[in-house]
Design a protein around this motif. Structure first.
Motif, PDB file in Angstrom:
ATOM      1  N   SER A  15      10.480  19.678   2.595  1.00  0.00           N
ATOM      2  CA  SER A  15       9.141  19.619   2.017  1.00  0.00           C
ATOM      3  C   SER A  15       8.411  18.371   2.503  1.00  0.00           C
ATOM      4  CB  SER A  15       9.220  19.591   0.489  1.00  0.00           C
ATOM      5  OG  SER A  15       9.798  20.783   0.013  1.00  0.00           O
ATOM      6  N   ALA A  16       7.077  18.448   2.560  1.00  0.00           N
ATOM      7  CA  ALA A  16       6.324  17.322   3.120  1.00  0.00           C
ATOM      8  C   ALA A  16       4.869  17.360   2.682  1.00  0.00           C
ATOM      9  CB  ALA A  16       6.397  17.362   4.638  1.00  0.00           C
ATOM     10  N   SER A  17       4.212  16.206   2.770  1.00  0.00           N
ATOM     11  CA  SER A  17       2.758  16.144   2.589  1.00  0.00           C
ATOM     12  C   SER A  17       2.101  16.575   3.897  1.00  0.00           C
ATOM     13  CB  SER A  17       2.342  14.720   2.261  1.00  0.00           C
ATOM     14  OG  SER A  17       2.558  13.881   3.369  1.00  0.00           O
ATOM     15  N   GLY A  18       0.791  16.837   3.836  1.00  0.00           N
ATOM     16  CA  GLY A  18       0.052  17.174   5.043  1.00  0.00           C
ATOM     17  C   GLY A  18       0.176  16.073   6.079  1.00  0.00           C
ATOM     18  N   TYR A  19       0.111  14.859   5.594  1.00  0.00           N
ATOM     19  CA  TYR A  19       0.220  13.707   6.500  1.00  0.00           C
ATOM     20  C   TYR A  19       1.565  13.687   7.211  1.00  0.00           C
ATOM     21  CZ  TYR A  19      -0.065   8.873   8.112  1.00  0.00           C
ATOM     22  OH  TYR A  19      -0.086   7.739   8.875  1.00  0.00           O
ATOM     23  N   GLN A  60       2.278   7.480  -6.028  1.00  0.00           N
ATOM     24  CA  GLN A  60       3.135   6.457  -5.424  1.00  0.00           C
ATOM     25  C   GLN A  60       2.549   5.096  -5.757  1.00  0.00           C
ATOM     26  OE1 GLN A  60       4.742   8.095  -1.336  1.00  0.00           O
ATOM     27  NE2 GLN A  60       2.529   8.078  -1.305  1.00  0.00           N
ATOM     28  N   ASP A  61       3.368   4.061  -5.778  1.00  0.00           N
ATOM     29  CA  ASP A  61       2.775   2.742  -6.010  1.00  0.00           C
ATOM     30  C   ASP A  61       2.606   2.017  -4.681  1.00  0.00           C
ATOM     31  OD1 ASP A  61       5.690   3.006  -6.755  1.00  0.00           O
ATOM     32  OD2 ASP A  61       5.612   0.832  -6.362  1.00  0.00           O
ATOM     33  N   GLY A  62       1.423   1.414  -4.550  1.00  0.00           N
ATOM     34  CA  GLY A  62       1.116   0.702  -3.312  1.00  0.00           C
ATOM     35  C   GLY A  62       0.681   1.623  -2.194  1.00  0.00           C
ATOM     36  N   ARG A  63       0.643   2.921  -2.475  1.00  0.00           N
ATOM     37  CA  ARG A  63       0.209   3.894  -1.473  1.00  0.00           C
ATOM     38  C   ARG A  63      -0.611   4.974  -2.144  1.00  0.00           C
ATOM     39  NH1 ARG A  63       5.492   5.240   2.150  1.00  0.00           N
ATOM     40  NH2 ARG A  63       5.986   3.115   2.747  1.00  0.00           N
ATOM     41  N   PRO A  64      -1.451   5.665  -1.365  1.00  0.00           N
ATOM     42  CA  PRO A  64      -2.246   6.746  -1.949  1.00  0.00           C
ATOM     43  C   PRO A  64      -1.332   7.856  -2.482  1.00  0.00           C
ATOM     44  CG  PRO A  64      -2.942   6.264   0.313  1.00  0.00           C
ATOM     45  CD  PRO A  64      -1.746   5.441   0.059  1.00  0.00           C
ATOM     46  N   ASP A  65      -1.829   8.574  -3.473  1.00  0.00           N
ATOM     47  CA  ASP A  65      -1.107   9.757  -3.935  1.00  0.00           C
ATOM     48  C   ASP A  65      -0.925  10.714  -2.766  1.00  0.00           C
ATOM     49  OD1 ASP A  65      -1.470   8.531  -6.300  1.00  0.00           O
ATOM     50  OD2 ASP A  65      -2.809  10.047  -7.173  1.00  0.00           O
ATOM     51  N   LYS A  66       0.102  11.531  -2.873  1.00  0.00           N
ATOM     52  CA  LYS A  66       0.239  12.558  -1.838  1.00  0.00           C
ATOM     53  C   LYS A  66       0.528  13.909  -2.473  1.00  0.00           C
ATOM     54  CE  LYS A  66       5.102  11.517  -0.913  1.00  0.00           C
ATOM     55  NZ  LYS A  66       6.077  11.187   0.143  1.00  0.00           N
ATOM     56  N   LYS A  67       0.193  14.949  -1.713  1.00  0.00           N
ATOM     57  CA  LYS A  67       0.454  16.316  -2.161  1.00  0.00           C
ATOM     58  C   LYS A  67       1.657  16.826  -1.391  1.00  0.00           C
ATOM     59  CE  LYS A  67      -4.386  17.740  -2.792  1.00  0.00           C
ATOM     60  NZ  LYS A  67      -5.348  18.736  -2.257  1.00  0.00           N
TER      61      LYS A  67
END
Lengths: 178, 178
Positions: A15-19, A60-67
């Motif tokens: 599984s992964a985010s779009g990024y 996430q802390d220190g980073r943008p949320d991810k889907k």
DNA sequence: ATGGACATGTAAGCCGTTACATGATTTG
DNA sequence: CAAATCATGTAACGGCTTACATGTCCAT
């Protein structure tokens, strides 16, 4: 559309985010099916509406949320259905071949330079593939089922690049001896 | 855009109607740069406005009129300019490789069948290329300047198909022995 | 009379690239 | 302080495919 299926394969592996997917398409998968992040986000959105992937918002802390996108049962079924379908023969688009054909109407020295440049590029990619093979599949005689596909694809890449280099050499030899 | 340049090469070899060009793209040129008649007509229209090709209406008896397109001096200059430009490395799009990578998630027997089908297809194309080579370049040791490009492209096609067949055989051997 | 070759196009829509847009955090 | 990494998108545009459209002549 095969981008959809390339994404399904990648998400089936993990599984992964779009990024994260976009980064994978910059590397491993992308050597055989390229895609930009814009295209990936767009297709991922459609795949979610179609129920092929599920989405979980992860803070996430220190980073943008991810889907984080995961393949669903429907996605796995679609992937399986697709593998059972014959692959249509692909029509090539090789600008380099068109340029060779343009030899009598073009700048011969520039074309020879271009052949050398292409050869160097193929040599680079070949070296990259061979390093990947050594790193990820150190013992090809005993491959797990999960590794089989990746190994065979790498073998194809290696063969393709070796063939391209040999072709460049043949072109250079032919053009230089006259 | 390389379709433009493929058309310029084809017209530099011989003037043609859109229909005739489309037939060439079904055969020789089309093996390395495919295009449909719809796309060709559209691009041809733009190329005329850009002054790269000239158009002459030719009436025929027993057949529809045709528009014979010829490359202009500006077209020849553009072709020459293009050959002097480095060819950007092409990003592959190989659905077949994606499918191999999907091995652990797909229908293995169906994929093996697909490999056999791909092999058969590559063998067909190889046979076609070899026949073309024998027919159009019976004596490759003495090639005219005008034939050089076409010969080298055919050689690339032959190498590519041989490589693809060898890859298919490696895949089949690997998959059958376990 | 049916279908194939000849001949030229329009229209809808998808796929993909390039450019634009935002904003936080880490590293040099 | 600037640049790279992480993270997600929108908008414009171009290339290409698929379907639709028309009409003649020739061969079976």
């Amino acid at each position: 559309m095969a981008l959809e299926h390339a994404i399904l394969v990648s998400l089936a592996e993990r599984s992964a985010s779009g990024y994260e997917l976009a980064r994978r398409f910059d590397a491993s998968i992308g050597h055989f099916w390229s895609a930009t992040h814009q295209q990936i986000y767009k297709v991922l959105g459609r795949m979610e509406s179609d129920g092929l992937v599920s989405v979980e918002l992860v803070a996430q802390d220190g980073r943008p949320d991810k889907k984080v996108h995961a393949i669903t049962d429907a996605g796995r079924a679609e992937l399986r259905r697709w593998t059972a379908e014959p692959t249509p023969p692909e029509r090539l688009r090789t600008a380099f071949a068109v340029k060779l054909r343009a030899l009598p109407f073009g700048d011969r020295d520039a074309i020879v330079d271009d052949v050398r440049r292409q050869r160097a590029h193929h040599a680079e990619v070949l070296a990259y593939y061979e390093q990947s093979a050594a790193r990820f599949y150190p013992d090809p005689t005993t491959l797990s089922e999960a590794d089989l596909g990746g190994w065979l694809v790498l073998r194809g890449g290696i063969r393709t690049e070796q063939g391209a280099i040999a072709w460049c050499d043949e072109i250079l030899q032919t053009l230089e001896e006259r």
